[in-house]
Design a protein around this motif. Structure first.
Motif, PDB file in Angstrom:
ATOM      1  N   ALA A   1       0.819  -1.208   0.000  1.00 13.60           N
ATOM      2  CA  ALA A   1       0.000   0.000   0.000  1.00 13.60           C
ATOM      3  C   ALA A   1       0.856   1.262   0.000  1.00 13.60           C
ATOM      4  CB  ALA A   1      -0.914   0.014   1.226  1.00 13.60           C
ATOM      5  N   PRO A   2       0.385   2.323  -0.676  1.00 18.30           N
ATOM      6  CA  PRO A   2       1.067   3.614  -0.567  1.00 18.30           C
ATOM      7  C   PRO A   2       0.791   4.238   0.797  1.00 18.30           C
ATOM      8  CG  PRO A   2      -0.952   3.847  -1.822  1.00 18.30           C
ATOM      9  CD  PRO A   2      -0.798   2.384  -1.542  1.00 18.30           C
ATOM     10  N   VAL A   3       1.647   5.145   1.221  1.00 18.01           N
ATOM     11  CA  VAL A   3       1.440   5.858   2.482  1.00 18.01           C
ATOM     12  C   VAL A   3       0.521   7.045   2.202  1.00 18.01           C
ATOM     13  CG1 VAL A   3       2.529   7.072   4.393  1.00 18.01           C
ATOM     14  CG2 VAL A   3       3.697   5.139   3.320  1.00 18.01           C
TER      15      VAL A   3
ATOM     16  N   LEU B   1      -1.931   5.029   9.244  1.00 15.46           N
ATOM     17  CA  LEU B   1      -1.969   5.305  10.680  1.00 15.46           C
ATOM     18  C   LEU B   1      -0.623   5.014  11.341  1.00 15.46           C
ATOM     19  CD1 LEU B   1      -5.479   3.883  11.684  1.00 15.46           C
ATOM     20  CD2 LEU B   1      -4.764   6.284  11.688  1.00 15.46           C
ATOM     21  N   ALA B   2      -0.012   3.877  10.974  1.00 12.14           N
ATOM     22  CA  ALA B   2       1.269   3.505  11.597  1.00 12.14           C
ATOM     23  C   ALA B   2       2.355   4.523  11.273  1.00 12.14           C
ATOM     24  CB  ALA B   2       1.681   2.108  11.129  1.00 12.14           C
TER      25      ALA B   2
ATOM     26  N   VAL C   1       8.332   8.112  17.320  1.00 10.66           N
ATOM     27  CA  VAL C   1       9.769   7.873  17.113  1.00 10.66           C
ATOM     28  C   VAL C   1      10.151   8.561  15.798  1.00 10.66           C
ATOM     29  CG1 VAL C   1      11.618   6.157  17.027  1.00 10.66           C
ATOM     30  CG2 VAL C   1       9.473   5.613  18.206  1.00 10.66           C
ATOM     31  N   PRO C   2      10.408   9.866  15.825  1.00  8.55           N
ATOM     32  CA  PRO C   2      10.636  10.605  14.574  1.00  8.55           C
ATOM     33  C   PRO C   2      11.813  10.092  13.756  1.00  8.55           C
ATOM     34  CG  PRO C   2      10.284  12.097  16.433  1.00  8.55           C
ATOM     35  CD  PRO C   2      10.439  10.732  17.009  1.00  8.55           C
ATOM     36  N   ARG C   3      12.803   9.473  14.408  1.00 10.70           N
ATOM     37  CA  ARG C   3      13.983   9.039  13.669  1.00 10.70           C
ATOM     38  C   ARG C   3      13.780   7.735  12.908  1.00 10.70           C
ATOM     39  NH1 ARG C   3      18.392   9.193  18.366  1.00 10.70           N
ATOM     40  NH2 ARG C   3      16.569   8.343  19.449  1.00 10.70           N
ATOM     41  N   ALA C   4      12.740   7.003  13.241  1.00  9.18           N
ATOM     42  CA  ALA C   4      12.495   5.725  12.561  1.00  9.18           C
ATOM     43  C   ALA C   4      12.002   5.986  11.135  1.00  9.18           C
ATOM     44  CB  ALA C   4      11.462   4.906  13.325  1.00  9.18           C
ATOM     45  N   PRO C   5      12.516   5.255  10.140  1.00  9.80           N
ATOM     46  CA  PRO C   5      12.074   5.473   8.760  1.00  9.80           C
ATOM     47  C   PRO C   5      10.609   5.080   8.565  1.00  9.80           C
ATOM     48  CG  PRO C   5      13.516   3.552   8.908  1.00  9.80           C
ATOM     49  CD  PRO C   5      13.563   4.217  10.246  1.00  9.80           C
ATOM     50  N   ALA C   6       9.920   5.824   7.713  1.00  5.36           N
ATOM     51  CA  ALA C   6       8.497   5.564   7.462  1.00  5.36           C
ATOM     52  C   ALA C   6       8.288   4.162   6.916  1.00  5.36           C
ATOM     53  CB  ALA C   6       7.943   6.612   6.495  1.00  5.36           C
TER      54      ALA C   6
ATOM     55  N   SER D   1       9.734   1.456   7.697  1.00  2.00           N
ATOM     56  CA  SER D   1       9.698   0.457   8.771  1.00  2.00           C
ATOM     57  C   SER D   1       8.311   0.353   9.379  1.00  2.00           C
ATOM     58  CB  SER D   1      10.722   0.823   9.848  1.00  2.00           C
ATOM     59  OG  SER D   1      12.026   0.830   9.325  1.00  2.00           O
ATOM     60  N   TRP D   2       7.682   1.519   9.635  1.00  7.59           N
ATOM     61  CA  TRP D   2       6.324   1.497  10.181  1.00  7.59           C
ATOM     62  C   TRP D   2       5.348   0.880   9.182  1.00  7.59           C
ATOM     63  CZ3 TRP D   2       6.039   2.120  15.144  1.00  7.59           C
ATOM     64  CH2 TRP D   2       6.928   2.967  15.809  1.00  7.59           C
ATOM     65  N   ALA D   3       5.530   1.188   7.901  1.00 11.82           N
ATOM     66  CA  ALA D   3       4.649   0.624   6.883  1.00 11.82           C
ATOM     67  C   ALA D   3       4.776  -0.901   6.832  1.00 11.82           C
ATOM     68  CB  ALA D   3       4.977   1.231   5.518  1.00 11.82           C
ATOM     69  N   ALA D   4       6.004  -1.415   6.941  1.00 10.51           N
ATOM     70  CA  ALA D   4       6.208  -2.869   6.914  1.00 10.51           C
ATOM     71  C   ALA D   4       5.535  -3.543   8.107  1.00 10.51           C
ATOM     72  CB  ALA D   4       7.701  -3.181   6.895  1.00 10.51           C
ATOM     73  N   LEU D   5       5.622  -2.907   9.283  1.00  6.30           N
ATOM     74  CA  LEU D   5       4.955  -3.471  10.464  1.00  6.30           C
ATOM     75  C   LEU D   5       3.445  -3.513  10.263  1.00  6.30           C
ATOM     76  CD1 LEU D   5       6.897  -1.761  13.404  1.00  6.30           C
ATOM     77  CD2 LEU D   5       7.261  -4.031  12.435  1.00  6.30           C
ATOM     78  N   ALA D   6       2.871  -2.443   9.716  1.00  6.32           N
ATOM     79  CA  ALA D   6       1.421  -2.394   9.516  1.00  6.32           C
ATOM     80  C   ALA D   6       0.955  -3.421   8.489  1.00  6.32           C
ATOM     81  CB  ALA D   6       1.007  -0.987   9.080  1.00  6.32           C
ATOM     82  N   GLU D   7       1.705  -3.557   7.403  1.00  6.21           N
ATOM     83  CA  GLU D   7       1.356  -4.566   6.401  1.00  6.21           C
ATOM     84  C   GLU D   7       1.413  -5.970   7.000  1.00  6.21           C
ATOM     85  OE1 GLU D   7       4.008  -4.018   3.160  1.00  6.21           O
ATOM     86  OE2 GLU D   7       3.151  -2.087   2.553  1.00  6.21           O
ATOM     87  N   ALA D   8       2.472  -6.245   7.745  1.00  4.68           N
ATOM     88  CA  ALA D   8       2.623  -7.572   8.347  1.00  4.68           C
ATOM     89  C   ALA D   8       1.516  -7.838   9.362  1.00  4.68           C
ATOM     90  CB  ALA D   8       3.992  -7.688   9.012  1.00  4.68           C
ATOM     91  N   GLY D   9       1.223  -6.858  10.216  1.00  7.92           N
ATOM     92  CA  GLY D   9       0.182  -7.053  11.216  1.00  7.92           C
ATOM     93  C   GLY D   9      -1.175  -7.293  10.596  1.00  7.92           C
TER      94      GLY D   9
END
Length: 432
Positions: A104-106, A142-143, A151-156, A158-166
């Motif tokens: 998915a796109p952000v 949302l993620a 966590v502003p330093r975390a790359p976007a 990474s959050w997208a991968a967590l949301a897709e996996a979840g």
């Protein structure tokens, strides 16, 4: 021999220390649980609305629940409702669904409520689409939004991968499917340019999110994909031949829809406005439902289980009609602008095809026919090899069928690889 082994070149990818992986556990758990709860919430809300539209209202009005008149009225009204959301909601409920896949796109936060509402209306109203694509997109948005603030330093990404996996973990009730999808994506990334690190190090956080999402769904809703088909014992040569033929036939059937997508999508785009495209799509879906019956409505998961409960309940022609009509309904719903995913409708198509093969040739075991049919159709529609193989295998819950499916995937993959995908570019041309 020992010396030769000792002299072997070690892996060039260094292992990640445990202390570097530990901080990812809590964010992954939070995203996984949140993704699972959002999927369950949307599904529950859509199911309640579905009961109102297809049970309570027609009973109160004294009309048949699945009569042609009521089916047409609900599908056209659903088209109007989704069209209004697409027209007026901020961001027009996300991009054209024909141009999106599981990756998915952000999207900006303002777009997400409209996309979620359009997806819930689609699920409840009867178009042949599942929840996966829009819910993944909402969870990713949302993620990235919330995670970027926490966590502003975390790359976007990474959050997208967590949301897709979840979300994928919650969708299938197991983290295995998510791990397979992400492994496939990581392989593609490495082909484009290596990034270092062992595969399981890179899977650690997404797999944690997938496990959290899957466990959330399991504890709350207890999903099951086992179709409870007649037990399948030791495979024979006839079973191998059947799996090869049915999987290839499923791939060819799926490719028919893939080939038709740019043309059907272009025909609806000539109407130019969502308040015209979506009601027109609802009208076509109503005509297809009149031809194929109520089983060809909705995302198809419950309807697939109903088919599997009675493998002898239809003739070969009846199963063939169900498969073709459902595939056409999936094609129309994906082309006219309804928000939804393609996996569950494709599973119905493959199941109907497999049971058609069983009805034509009784020697084809229902479990072999169904799993091979689902494998072939999903390979053509999703172009996700691991997800196709995993989904086909869990439907029949028989370890002995996995080897057959691995063989059957080979000719089916040769048929679909290099062909256009069931996804379009912004200009309406097919992605390859």
């Amino acid at each position: 021999m020992v010396q030769d082994s000792a002299r072997q070149t070690p892996s060039s990818a260094p292992a990640t220390p445990a202390r570097a992986l530990l901080p990812s556990i809590l964010p992954a758990l939070a995203v996984g649980v949140g993704a699972g709860l959002l999927l369950l919430g949307v599904s529950a809300a859509a199911e309640e609305l579905q009961h109102v539209l297809w049970r309570d209202l027609p009973d109160a009005l004294g009309v048949g629940r699945h009569s042609v008149l009521w089916t047409t009225a609900v599908l056209v009204a659903t088209g109007l409702a989704v069209g209004l959301v697409v027209w007026k909601a901020p961001g027009h409920a996300g991009p054209d669904p024909a141009t999106t896949g599981l990756d998915a796109p952000v999207l900006p936060p303002a777009v997400l409520p409209g996309l979620l509402l359009a997806a819930a209306l689609t699920l409840a109203g009867g178009p042949s689409l599942g929840p996966e694509n829009p819910v993944i997109a909402v969870n990713v948005g949302l993620a990235v939004w919330l995670g970027g603030r926490a966590v502003p330093r975390a790359p976007a990404r990474s959050w997208a991968a967590l949301a897709e996996a979840g979300t994928i973990g919650a969708l299938f009730g197991t983290p295995v499917a998510a791990a397979l999808v992400i492994s496939e994506a990581l392989t593609a990334q490495r082909a484009a340019g290596p990034r270092g690190g062992l595969l399981w190090d890179r899977l650690f956080a997404p797999l944690t999110a997938a496990a959290a999402g899957a466990l959330t769904a399991t504890l709350v809703a207890r999903p099951s994909f086992d179709l409870d088909l007649p037990g399948f014992g030791r495979p024979g040569w006839g079973d191998l031949l059947a799996a090869l033929v049915v999987a290839s036939a499923g791939a060819l059937l799926g490719l028919c829809a893939v080939r038709a997508l740019p043309y059907v999508h272009g025909a609806f785009r000539r109407l130019r406005h969502p308040m015209l495209m979506l009601p027109a799509g609802g009208l076509v879906l109503a005509a297809l439902a009149a031809l194929g019956g109520p089983l060809t409505l909705f995302k198809g998961l419950d309807e697939t289980a109903e088919l599997a409960r009675d493998p002898e309940g239809w003739s070969a022609g009846g199963f063939a009609v169900l498969a073709v009509v459902k595939l056409a309904a999936l094609l129309v719903a994906a082309s006219c602008g309804f928000r939804g995913g393609r996996i569950f409708p494709a599973v119905f198509v493959g199941t109907a095809l497999g049971l058609c093969a069983h009805a034509l040739v009784p020697g084809v075991h229902p479990a072999v026919g169904v799993s091979a049919g689902v494998l072939g159709v999903l390979l053509a529609v999703t172009r996700q090899g691991w997800v196709s193989l995993f989904t086909a295998a869990v439907l029949v819950a028989s370890p002995s069928v996995v080897a057959l499916l691995c063989f059957a995937s080979l000719p089916a993959w040769l048929l679909v690889t290099g062909r256009p995908q069931m996804q379009l570019r912004a200009d309406g041309t097919a992605v390859r």
